[in-house]
Scaffold this motif. Structure first.
Motif, PDB file in Angstrom:
ATOM      1  N   VAL A   1      22.358  14.332  25.986  1.00  0.00           N
ATOM      2  CA  VAL A   1      20.768  13.772  25.869  1.00  0.00           C
ATOM      3  C   VAL A   1      20.072  14.917  24.908  1.00  0.00           C
ATOM      4  CG1 VAL A   1      18.689  13.475  27.221  1.00  0.00           C
ATOM      5  CG2 VAL A   1      20.862  12.553  28.029  1.00  0.00           C
ATOM      6  N   LEU A   2      20.442  16.402  25.236  1.00  0.00           N
ATOM      7  CA  LEU A   2      19.929  17.338  24.689  1.00  0.00           C
ATOM      8  C   LEU A   2      19.850  17.598  23.089  1.00  0.00           C
ATOM      9  CD1 LEU A   2      18.028  19.901  24.932  1.00  0.00           C
ATOM     10  CD2 LEU A   2      20.046  21.221  25.134  1.00  0.00           C
ATOM     11  N   LEU A   3      21.272  17.173  22.926  1.00  0.00           N
ATOM     12  CA  LEU A   3      21.665  17.191  21.322  1.00  0.00           C
ATOM     13  C   LEU A   3      20.932  15.958  20.844  1.00  0.00           C
ATOM     14  CD1 LEU A   3      23.398  18.457  18.902  1.00  0.00           C
ATOM     15  CD2 LEU A   3      25.172  16.940  19.823  1.00  0.00           C
ATOM     16  N   GLY A   4      21.053  14.802  21.018  1.00  0.00           N
ATOM     17  CA  GLY A   4      20.433  13.449  20.959  1.00  0.00           C
ATOM     18  C   GLY A   4      18.902  13.578  20.899  1.00  0.00           C
ATOM     19  N   THR A   5      18.157  14.226  21.515  1.00  0.00           N
ATOM     20  CA  THR A   5      16.844  14.524  21.318  1.00  0.00           C
ATOM     21  C   THR A   5      16.255  15.482  20.463  1.00  0.00           C
ATOM     22  OG1 THR A   5      16.545  14.077  23.623  1.00  0.00           O
ATOM     23  CG2 THR A   5      14.742  15.033  22.681  1.00  0.00           C
ATOM     24  N   VAL A   6      17.401  16.461  20.116  1.00  0.00           N
ATOM     25  CA  VAL A   6      16.745  17.675  18.916  1.00  0.00           C
ATOM     26  C   VAL A   6      17.323  17.039  17.842  1.00  0.00           C
ATOM     27  CG1 VAL A   6      17.788  19.586  18.254  1.00  0.00           C
ATOM     28  CG2 VAL A   6      17.224  19.521  20.610  1.00  0.00           C
ATOM     29  N   VAL A   7      18.226  16.380  17.628  1.00  0.00           N
ATOM     30  CA  VAL A   7      18.579  15.628  16.347  1.00  0.00           C
ATOM     31  C   VAL A   7      17.799  14.515  16.197  1.00  0.00           C
ATOM     32  CG1 VAL A   7      20.612  14.440  15.196  1.00  0.00           C
ATOM     33  CG2 VAL A   7      21.105  16.514  16.501  1.00  0.00           C
ATOM     34  N   GLY A   8      17.278  13.720  17.338  1.00  0.00           N
ATOM     35  CA  GLY A   8      16.415  12.691  16.889  1.00  0.00           C
ATOM     36  C   GLY A   8      17.211  11.281  16.790  1.00  0.00           C
ATOM     37  N   VAL A   9      18.221  11.198  17.542  1.00  0.00           N
ATOM     38  CA  VAL A   9      19.069   9.886  17.603  1.00  0.00           C
ATOM     39  C   VAL A   9      18.289   8.663  18.541  1.00  0.00           C
ATOM     40  CG1 VAL A   9      21.313   8.957  18.560  1.00  0.00           C
ATOM     41  CG2 VAL A   9      21.256  11.221  17.607  1.00  0.00           C
TER      42      VAL A   9
ATOM     43  N   GLY B   1      17.509   5.946  20.647  1.00  0.00           N
ATOM     44  CA  GLY B   1      17.877   5.210  21.973  1.00  0.00           C
ATOM     45  C   GLY B   1      18.275   6.349  22.918  1.00  0.00           C
ATOM     46  N   ILE B   2      18.238   7.534  22.589  1.00  0.00           N
ATOM     47  CA  ILE B   2      18.353   8.706  23.397  1.00  0.00           C
ATOM     48  C   ILE B   2      17.021   9.530  23.679  1.00  0.00           C
ATOM     49  CG2 ILE B   2      19.362  11.061  24.017  1.00  0.00           C
ATOM     50  CD1 ILE B   2      21.636  10.089  22.217  1.00  0.00           C
ATOM     51  N   ASN B   3      16.464   9.332  25.010  1.00  0.00           N
ATOM     52  CA  ASN B   3      14.979   9.706  25.235  1.00  0.00           C
ATOM     53  C   ASN B   3      15.347  10.818  26.403  1.00  0.00           C
ATOM     54  OD1 ASN B   3      12.493  10.121  25.567  1.00  0.00           O
ATOM     55  ND2 ASN B   3      12.001   8.146  26.887  1.00  0.00           N
ATOM     56  N   GLY B   4      15.111  12.121  25.680  1.00  0.00           N
ATOM     57  CA  GLY B   4      15.266  13.222  26.723  1.00  0.00           C
ATOM     58  C   GLY B   4      13.862  13.470  27.130  1.00  0.00           C
ATOM     59  N   GLY B   5      12.726  12.865  26.919  1.00  0.00           N
ATOM     60  CA  GLY B   5      11.748  13.262  27.264  1.00  0.00           C
ATOM     61  C   GLY B   5      11.619  12.396  28.648  1.00  0.00           C
ATOM     62  N   ASN B   6      12.272  11.499  29.102  1.00  0.00           N
ATOM     63  CA  ASN B   6      12.474  10.752  30.340  1.00  0.00           C
ATOM     64  C   ASN B   6      12.581  11.535  31.535  1.00  0.00           C
ATOM     65  OD1 ASN B   6      12.344   8.776  32.125  1.00  0.00           O
ATOM     66  ND2 ASN B   6      14.126   7.602  30.967  1.00  0.00           N
ATOM     67  N   PRO B   7      11.642  11.511  32.347  1.00  0.00           N
ATOM     68  CA  PRO B   7      11.784  12.394  33.382  1.00  0.00           C
ATOM     69  C   PRO B   7      13.257  12.251  34.608  1.00  0.00           C
ATOM     70  CG  PRO B   7       9.865  11.485  33.770  1.00  0.00           C
ATOM     71  CD  PRO B   7      10.500  11.032  32.556  1.00  0.00           C
ATOM     72  N   ALA B   8      13.540  10.880  34.394  1.00  0.00           N
ATOM     73  CA  ALA B   8      14.708  10.341  35.155  1.00  0.00           C
ATOM     74  C   ALA B   8      15.831  10.715  34.912  1.00  0.00           C
ATOM     75  CB  ALA B   8      14.419   8.612  35.206  1.00  0.00           C
ATOM     76  N   ILE B   9      15.971  11.181  33.407  1.00  0.00           N
ATOM     77  CA  ILE B   9      17.421  11.733  32.872  1.00  0.00           C
ATOM     78  C   ILE B   9      17.852  12.942  33.801  1.00  0.00           C
ATOM     79  CG2 ILE B   9      16.561  13.175  30.945  1.00  0.00           C
ATOM     80  CD1 ILE B   9      19.247  10.631  31.175  1.00  0.00           C
ATOM     81  N   GLY B  10      16.703  13.980  34.132  1.00  0.00           N
ATOM     82  CA  GLY B  10      16.843  15.088  34.986  1.00  0.00           C
ATOM     83  C   GLY B  10      17.528  14.786  36.401  1.00  0.00           C
ATOM     84  N   ASP B  11      16.947  13.797  36.911  1.00  0.00           N
ATOM     85  CA  ASP B  11      17.415  13.144  38.308  1.00  0.00           C
ATOM     86  C   ASP B  11      18.860  12.718  38.111  1.00  0.00           C
ATOM     87  OD1 ASP B  11      14.989  13.721  39.162  1.00  0.00           O
ATOM     88  OD2 ASP B  11      14.169  11.857  39.083  1.00  0.00           O
ATOM     89  N   VAL B  12      19.150  11.765  37.080  1.00  0.00           N
ATOM     90  CA  VAL B  12      20.601  11.565  37.057  1.00  0.00           C
ATOM     91  C   VAL B  12      21.488  12.514  36.674  1.00  0.00           C
ATOM     92  CG1 VAL B  12      21.752   9.997  35.344  1.00  0.00           C
ATOM     93  CG2 VAL B  12      19.790   9.247  35.995  1.00  0.00           C
ATOM     94  N   THR B  13      20.913  13.664  35.957  1.00  0.00           N
ATOM     95  CA  THR B  13      22.109  14.513  35.484  1.00  0.00           C
ATOM     96  C   THR B  13      22.306  15.396  36.871  1.00  0.00           C
ATOM     97  OG1 THR B  13      21.010  14.666  33.499  1.00  0.00           O
ATOM     98  CG2 THR B  13      22.402  16.628  34.361  1.00  0.00           C
TER      99      THR B  13
END
Length: 157
Positions: free
Chosen positions: A93-101, A103-115
C-alpha cells in the motif's frame, strides 16, 4: 540445555532467514497477482487469488511457525512469520501510494486497521504454531526420534 537454546534463540540462522524471506516473497507474489487479476478483470485469475491470498495470509503462518520450530529456527523467526502478511500489505500500500498506482488508496484510514488485524491474526497463529512445533520437538527428543544429533548438536548448517 542445547535443545532449549536452539528452540528459543535458533540454531539454524540460514533456514530462519529463508523461512521468513521465502514466505514474504510468496505473500508479495500472491498480493501482486491478486491486484493484477482485479485490475484486469480476469475471472479465473481472480477466483484463484480469492482462494490463495486468504490461505497465505490467515492459515499459513501457524504451520510455517511449527515447521520452523521443529527445524530449530528459533522463536523470533517463527513469530516473524506471523508479521510477514501485515508487513507485505503495508509495504504494498505504501509503495502503491508513493508511486501513484490507481486502485491503491493509502489515505484510507481503514487500511491501517486491516494491517493491524493481519498482524494480530498472523502473530497469534504463529505463536500457536510455534508452541505446537516446540511440543513436537520435545516429544520427539523424548522418544529418541528428534531432529537433533544424539552425540552433540552442531551449529549453523
Amino acid at each position: 540445555m542445547p535443545t532449549t537454546k536452539a528452540l528459543l534463540l535458533g540454531r539454524r540462522r540460514g533456514r530462519a532467514v529463508g523461512l521468513v524471506v521465502g514466505f514474504a516473497g510468496a505473500v508479495a507474489l500472491a498480493l501482486v497477482a491478486a491486484f493484477l487479476a482485479e485490475s484486469t478483470g480476469v475471472p479465473t485469475a481472480s477466483a484463484l487469488t480469492d482462494r490463495l491470498l486468504p490461505l497465505l495470509v490467515f492459515y499459513a503462518p501457524g504451520p510455517l511457525a511449527a515447521a520452523g520450530a521443529y527445524a530449530r529456527c528459533g522463536g523470533p523467526a517463527c513469530l516473524a512469520v506471523g508479521v510477514v502478511p501485515a508487513a507485505v500489505l503495508g509495504g504494498f500500500v505504501l509503495l502503491g501510494t508513493v508511486v501513484g498506482v490507481p486502485g491503491i488508496n493509502g489515505g484510507n484510514p481503514a487500511i491501517g486497521d486491516v494491517t493491524v488485524s493481519f498482524a494480530a491474526v498472523g502473530v497469534t497463529s504463529a505463536f500457536v504454531g510455534y508452541c505446537a512445533g516446540v511440543t513436537a520437538v520435545l516429544a520427539a527428543d523424548l522418544l529418541g526420534v528428534g531432529s537433533g544429533s544424539r552425540d552433540g548438536e552442531r551449529g549453523d548448517e
